[in-house]
Design an enzyme around this catalytic site. Structure first.
Site, PDB file in Angstrom:
ATOM      1  N   ARG A   1     -15.425 -12.007  -4.536  1.00  0.00           N
ATOM      2  CA  ARG A   1     -15.860 -10.670  -4.961  1.00  0.00           C
ATOM      3  C   ARG A   1     -17.350 -10.460  -4.723  1.00  0.00           C
ATOM      4  O   ARG A   1     -18.179 -11.315  -5.043  1.00  0.00           O
ATOM      5  CB  ARG A   1     -15.590 -10.509  -6.457  1.00  0.00           C
TER       6      ARG A   1
ATOM      7  N   ARG B   1     -22.188 -15.220  -3.644  1.00  0.00           N
ATOM      8  CA  ARG B   1     -22.039 -16.175  -4.742  1.00  0.00           C
ATOM      9  C   ARG B   1     -21.362 -17.485  -4.405  1.00  0.00           C
ATOM     10  O   ARG B   1     -21.729 -18.524  -4.927  1.00  0.00           O
ATOM     11  CB  ARG B   1     -21.183 -15.530  -5.816  1.00  0.00           C
TER      12      ARG B   1
ATOM     13  N   GLU C   1      -9.699  -6.615 -13.998  1.00  0.00           N
ATOM     14  CA  GLU C   1      -9.831  -8.006 -13.545  1.00  0.00           C
ATOM     15  C   GLU C   1      -8.507  -8.756 -13.493  1.00  0.00           C
ATOM     16  O   GLU C   1      -8.390  -9.748 -12.775  1.00  0.00           O
ATOM     17  CB  GLU C   1     -10.838  -8.736 -14.449  1.00  0.00           C
TER      18      GLU C   1
ATOM     19  N   ALA D   1     -21.115  -7.515 -19.217  1.00  0.00           N
ATOM     20  CA  ALA D   1     -21.604  -7.306 -17.850  1.00  0.00           C
ATOM     21  C   ALA D   1     -23.098  -7.021 -17.897  1.00  0.00           C
ATOM     22  O   ALA D   1     -23.570  -6.219 -18.698  1.00  0.00           O
ATOM     23  CB  ALA D   1     -20.851  -6.166 -17.188  1.00  0.00           C
TER      24      ALA D   1
ATOM     25  N   HIS E   1     -16.592 -17.494 -13.682  1.00  0.00           N
ATOM     26  CA  HIS E   1     -17.082 -16.155 -14.023  1.00  0.00           C
ATOM     27  C   HIS E   1     -16.053 -15.051 -13.805  1.00  0.00           C
ATOM     28  O   HIS E   1     -15.971 -14.111 -14.587  1.00  0.00           O
ATOM     29  CB  HIS E   1     -18.308 -15.886 -13.139  1.00  0.00           C
TER      30      HIS E   1
ATOM     31  N   HIS F   1     -20.040 -18.256 -11.098  1.00  0.00           N
ATOM     32  CA  HIS F   1     -21.359 -17.624 -10.988  1.00  0.00           C
ATOM     33  C   HIS F   1     -22.383 -18.743 -10.847  1.00  0.00           C
ATOM     34  O   HIS F   1     -22.333 -19.727 -11.590  1.00  0.00           O
ATOM     35  CB  HIS F   1     -21.644 -16.787 -12.243  1.00  0.00           C
TER      36      HIS F   1
ATOM     37  N   GLU G   1     -28.229  -7.231  -5.563  1.00  0.00           N
ATOM     38  CA  GLU G   1     -27.649  -8.537  -5.913  1.00  0.00           C
ATOM     39  C   GLU G   1     -27.158  -9.217  -4.649  1.00  0.00           C
ATOM     40  O   GLU G   1     -27.133  -8.609  -3.574  1.00  0.00           O
ATOM     41  CB  GLU G   1     -26.514  -8.366  -6.927  1.00  0.00           C
TER      42      GLU G   1
ATOM     43  N   SER H   1      -8.682  -3.160 -24.082  1.00  0.00           N
ATOM     44  CA  SER H   1      -9.612  -2.057 -24.368  1.00  0.00           C
ATOM     45  C   SER H   1     -10.968  -2.247 -23.690  1.00  0.00           C
ATOM     46  O   SER H   1     -11.992  -1.803 -24.203  1.00  0.00           O
ATOM     47  CB  SER H   1      -9.794  -1.912 -25.882  1.00  0.00           C
TER      48      SER H   1
HETATM   49  P1  FAD Z   1     -11.978  -6.786 -20.086  1.00  0.00           P
HETATM   50  O1  FAD Z   1     -13.214  -6.001 -20.141  1.00  0.00           O
HETATM   51  O2  FAD Z   1     -12.119  -8.254 -20.219  1.00  0.00           O
HETATM   52  O3  FAD Z   1     -10.981  -6.261 -21.172  1.00  0.00           O
HETATM   53  C1  FAD Z   1      -9.790  -6.943 -21.443  1.00  0.00           C
HETATM   54  C2  FAD Z   1      -9.214  -6.412 -22.740  1.00  0.00           C
HETATM   55  O4  FAD Z   1      -7.906  -6.905 -22.917  1.00  0.00           O
HETATM   56  C3  FAD Z   1      -9.984  -6.827 -23.970  1.00  0.00           C
HETATM   57  O5  FAD Z   1     -10.029  -5.710 -24.823  1.00  0.00           O
HETATM   58  C4  FAD Z   1      -9.104  -7.908 -24.592  1.00  0.00           C
HETATM   59  O6  FAD Z   1      -9.233  -8.043 -25.969  1.00  0.00           O
HETATM   60  C5  FAD Z   1      -7.746  -7.373 -24.239  1.00  0.00           C
HETATM   61  N1  FAD Z   1      -6.684  -8.380 -24.235  1.00  0.00           N
HETATM   62  C6  FAD Z   1      -6.607  -9.512 -23.502  1.00  0.00           C
HETATM   63  N2  FAD Z   1      -5.449 -10.165 -23.772  1.00  0.00           N
HETATM   64  C7  FAD Z   1      -4.792  -9.420 -24.681  1.00  0.00           C
HETATM   65  C8  FAD Z   1      -3.564  -9.560 -25.364  1.00  0.00           C
HETATM   66  N3  FAD Z   1      -2.761 -10.621 -25.191  1.00  0.00           N
HETATM   67  N4  FAD Z   1      -3.194  -8.611 -26.252  1.00  0.00           N
HETATM   68  C9  FAD Z   1      -3.979  -7.527 -26.491  1.00  0.00           C
HETATM   69  N5  FAD Z   1      -5.176  -7.350 -25.871  1.00  0.00           N
HETATM   70  C10 FAD Z   1      -5.563  -8.280 -24.980  1.00  0.00           C
HETATM   71  N6  FAD Z   1     -18.873  -6.987 -13.189  1.00  0.00           N
HETATM   72  C11 FAD Z   1     -19.616  -6.056 -12.563  1.00  0.00           C
HETATM   73  O7  FAD Z   1     -19.085  -5.237 -11.810  1.00  0.00           O
HETATM   74  N7  FAD Z   1     -20.963  -6.016 -12.794  1.00  0.00           N
HETATM   75  C12 FAD Z   1     -21.612  -6.879 -13.612  1.00  0.00           C
HETATM   76  O8  FAD Z   1     -22.818  -6.786 -13.795  1.00  0.00           O
HETATM   77  C13 FAD Z   1     -20.836  -7.878 -14.256  1.00  0.00           C
HETATM   78  N8  FAD Z   1     -21.439  -8.787 -15.077  1.00  0.00           N
HETATM   79  C14 FAD Z   1     -20.643  -9.651 -15.770  1.00  0.00           C
HETATM   80  C15 FAD Z   1     -21.252 -10.511 -16.689  1.00  0.00           C
HETATM   81  C16 FAD Z   1     -20.472 -11.339 -17.476  1.00  0.00           C
HETATM   82  C17 FAD Z   1     -21.126 -12.264 -18.470  1.00  0.00           C
HETATM   83  C18 FAD Z   1     -19.065 -11.327 -17.322  1.00  0.00           C
HETATM   84  C19 FAD Z   1     -18.208 -12.224 -18.164  1.00  0.00           C
HETATM   85  C20 FAD Z   1     -18.468 -10.504 -16.388  1.00  0.00           C
HETATM   86  C21 FAD Z   1     -19.252  -9.661 -15.610  1.00  0.00           C
HETATM   87  N9  FAD Z   1     -18.669  -8.799 -14.684  1.00  0.00           N
HETATM   88  C22 FAD Z   1     -19.442  -7.877 -14.041  1.00  0.00           C
HETATM   89  C23 FAD Z   1     -17.219  -8.718 -14.531  1.00  0.00           C
HETATM   90  C24 FAD Z   1     -16.707  -7.509 -15.317  1.00  0.00           C
HETATM   91  O9  FAD Z   1     -17.403  -7.410 -16.533  1.00  0.00           O
HETATM   92  C25 FAD Z   1     -15.234  -7.628 -15.609  1.00  0.00           C
HETATM   93  O10 FAD Z   1     -14.530  -7.977 -14.451  1.00  0.00           O
HETATM   94  C26 FAD Z   1     -14.677  -6.311 -16.119  1.00  0.00           C
HETATM   95  O11 FAD Z   1     -15.450  -5.866 -17.198  1.00  0.00           O
HETATM   96  C27 FAD Z   1     -13.233  -6.491 -16.530  1.00  0.00           C
HETATM   97  O12 FAD Z   1     -12.792  -5.337 -17.190  1.00  0.00           O
HETATM   98  P2  FAD Z   1     -11.293  -5.273 -17.697  1.00  0.00           P
HETATM   99  O13 FAD Z   1     -11.129  -3.992 -18.411  1.00  0.00           O
HETATM  100  O14 FAD Z   1     -10.391  -5.590 -16.584  1.00  0.00           O
HETATM  101  O15 FAD Z   1     -11.170  -6.514 -18.716  1.00  0.00           O
HETATM  102  C1  SIN Z   2     -24.559 -10.581 -12.736  1.00  0.00           C
HETATM  103  O1  SIN Z   2     -25.224  -9.787 -13.385  1.00  0.00           O
HETATM  104  O2  SIN Z   2     -25.031 -11.509 -12.094  1.00  0.00           O
HETATM  105  C2  SIN Z   2     -23.087 -10.432 -12.750  1.00  0.00           C
HETATM  106  C3  SIN Z   2     -22.699  -9.410 -11.788  1.00  0.00           C
HETATM  107  C4  SIN Z   2     -21.232  -9.494 -11.501  1.00  0.00           C
HETATM  108  O3  SIN Z   2     -20.559 -10.413 -11.931  1.00  0.00           O
HETATM  109  O4  SIN Z   2     -20.760  -8.621 -10.775  1.00  0.00           O
END
Ligand code: FAD
Ligand code: SIN
Length: 534
Positions: free
Chosen positions: A389, A293, A378, A47, A354, A245, A117, A11
């Site tokens: 990336r 990075r 991701e 993020a 990261h 990171h 960035e 989600s």
């Molecule tokens: P997620 O947002 O991680 O969602 C995964 C979902 O799957 C969650 O709801 C989880 O509970 C669920 N899930 C996992 N395993 C299971 C399971 N077995 N059963 C049921 N549910 C499950 N990216 C940018 O582009 N810009 C930024 O500024 C940036 N900053 C970041 C800062 C931080 C601290 C972090 C950690 C990441 C950052 N990123 C950033 C990367 C970016 O946030 C992620 O790559 C992106 O949000 C991933 O989205 P997603 O929907 O693929 O996964």
């Molecule tokens: C950050 O804010 O430095 C994270 C950005 C990203 O992971 O894309």
């Protein structure tokens, strides 16, 4: 037995944006979203920096964003995927703005305040203070709530996707056809394993940062989707490219996850320095603190080792205090909470795991090699990131492929129906675990192995040592898995071991250094080597 039209596992931005795209255009379909804790706990929520998108055409251009992405990806990006994400990205960002996502403006009624960035040649990062992910997750959840045909089930832990092999259906000459019919998931309230049958399934389970000791990823990031798909014989690619990171907040007390100090702080003027105030990034790259990075993380790692220090520092003391607090309120408060005032002290920073650049191989519509199975976000290897990336490209990637996956499902779902005769999960012969300590201890060991031997700098001997130890952890954990009642902790450990194996195996196969993968035994780049497929 639960029956739904589309099953979405996850989600975060990938899961909710895909669900919305389907639900809005096909009110006749039922979409079920499973999430293993609560709806808004995800990498997305944390993020900070923002979403990269070409916003000021004239100053910026698609070609510049494409070039920056290819440059960071170090020769392994798929140009079509890059072009798709960059050119369709702004439209997708406009869409989430329509759904209610807010981004900071320069001042009232002016254009968006576009940040910069590492690796970006222009200011193109839309952000909401240093809480961009939280704001996007909030807006997507609110939009999801408006759509009655989406049901989000919290505390459902997906264990495995349901597949069958069809020898008669051949995708390539070598691979028999595999089809996906849904997933088994542990209902964490009842402790029962439920069957979810679906006409189409989407894996959007995010990253796997928890495979390392220091990570910015929340504890949900255990690579479950990648491991599930790999077990089902899905194609997984580029797993050696783990992004560290450069600037996580160094806290001697130890945190899991470690707190991120956004790259946007360097974009805002923060400068990397050693404890004695000396700049060092000019020795590694002309772009200094704003180099991509991989370069900055390796430089910090190297300086830490050369100088025998625990961390390096980010100097923000010369920046305007009010503007800094307005842009980075969460970072400012977090630093104060550990006794560091960014306006008077340099911020101690260390690299931390990261982002996973590799993952489930997907095509231009989010399809995997398993029929009726898609992947978004991701957990995928869509071809956008290549060997490294570019900052703030992943939220954009999830929006663009969420849209495309939704469109493909909407167009194809009418041709398929639910599979009959799927058996329920068989838990016979298992007993409750007697010693949870075996699971927690193995998880700690796994993180130590990966951090010590498969981190920022690798070598053949370190990779071999990691693989030997992983084999032992694997066999011990499989024995527990087949004899005890399943718990989320056990499933996560098993998935993390698979992820560790995939990273280590891919790293061993890559006999060169490229992007995020650096092996001291093969320090040069080899031009004939391409993506690694497992
Ligand atoms: P997620 O947002 O991680 O969602 C995964 C979902 O799957 C969650 O709801 C989880 O509970 C669920 N899930 C996992 N395993 C299971 C399971 N077995 N059963 C049921 N549910 C499950 N990216 C940018 O582009 N810009 C930024 O500024 C940036 N900053 C970041 C800062 C931080 C601290 C972090 C950690 C990441 C950052 N990123 C950033 C990367 C970016 O946030 C992620 O790559 C992106 O949000 C991933 O989205 P997603 O929907 O693929 O996964
Ligand atoms: C950050 O804010 O430095 C994270 C950005 C990203 O992971 O894309």
């Amino acid at each position: 037995m639960n029956q739904t039209d589309v099953l979405i596992i996850g989600s975060g931005i990938g899961g909710l944006s895909t669900a919305i795209q389907i639900a809005e255009k096909r009110p006749d379909l039922k979409i079920t979203v499973l999430t293993k804790t609560v709806e808004n706990e995800s990498n997305t929520r944390y993020a900070q920096g923002g979403v990269a998108a070409v916003w000021n055409e004239g100053i910026d251009s698609f070609e510049k964003h494409i070039d920056d992405t290819l440059d960071a990806g170090d020769g392994l990006c798929n140009l079509d995927a890059v072009r798709t994400v960059v050119t369709e990205g702004p439209q997708r960002v406009r869409e989430i703005i329509e759904w209610g996502a807010r981004f900071d403006k320069d001042h009232a009624d002016a254009g968006y305040d576009l940040g910069r960035e590492g690796g970006h040649s222009e200011n193109r990062i839309l952000h909401y203070k240093d809480l961009t992910g939280w704001e996007i997750q909030r807006a997507l959840s609110a939009k999801t709530d408006e759509l009655p045909n989406i049901e989000v089930l919290e505390h459902y832990f997906a264990i495995d996707i349901i597949t069958q092999h069809h020898l008669g259906y051949v995708i390539t000459r070598l691979t028999p056809g595999i089809e996906c019919y849904g997933a088994y998931a542990l209902n964490k309230h009842s402790n029962e394993i439920e069957t979810f049958l679906a006409r189409m399934t989407v894996v959007t389970t995010g990253g796997a940062g928890q495979v390392y000791r220091n990570t910015t990823n929340p504890v949900i990031a255990s690579g479950d989707g990648i491991a599930m798909v790999y077990r089902a014989k899905g194609w997984v690619e580029n797993m050696e490219f783990v992004q560290f990171h450069p600037t996580a907040l160094y806290n001697p007390a130890g945190d899991n996850p470690v707190f991120l100090v956004s790259e946007a702080v360097r974009g805002f003027g923060g400068i990397l320095k050693s404890r004695d105030g000396e700049e060092f990034m000019h020795k590694y790259d002309a772009r200094k603190s704003l180099a991509p990075r991989d370069i900055v993380a390796r430089a910090i790692d190297n300086e830490i080792k050369l100088r025998g220090e625990e961390c390096m520092f980010l100097d923000c003391r010369h920046l305007d205090k009010d503007a800094f607090i307005a842009h980075f309120p969460t970072i400012y408060d977090k630093c104060l909470s550990i006794g560091v005032d960014p306006m008077h002290d340099m911020i101690p920073v260390v690299p931390a795991c990261h982002y996973m650049c590799g993952g489930i191989r997907t095509d231009e519509m989010g399809r995997t090699n398993i029929r009726r199975l898609y992947a978004v976000g991701e957990c995928t290897c869509s071809g956008l990131h290549g060997a490294n990336r570019l900052a703030s490209n992943s939220l954009l990637e999830a929006l663009v492929f969420g849209f495309r996956t939704g469109a493909d499902i909407n167009a194809k779902i009418d041709a398929v129906t639910w599979k009959t005769g799927i058996p329920d999960w068989n838990a016979s012969g298992t007993t409750d675990p007697k010693e949870m300590v075996l699971i927690t201890q193995s998880t700690k060991e796994l993180k130590e192995i990966m951090s010590s031997y498969v981190g920022i700098v690798r070598s053949n001997v370190r990779l071999k040592r990691a693989m030997d130890r992983l084999h032992l952890l694997f066999s011990e954990t499989e024995e527990i898995y087949h004899t005890t009642t399943l718990s989320p902790q056990l499933c996560e450990l098993r998935n993390l071991i698979t992820i560790a194996y995939l990273i280590t195996r891919s790293a061993s196969m890559r006999r060169e250094s490229r992007g995020l993968h650096y092996n001291t035994d093969f320090p040069e780049k080899q031009d004939f080597i391409q993506a690694s497929l497992l």
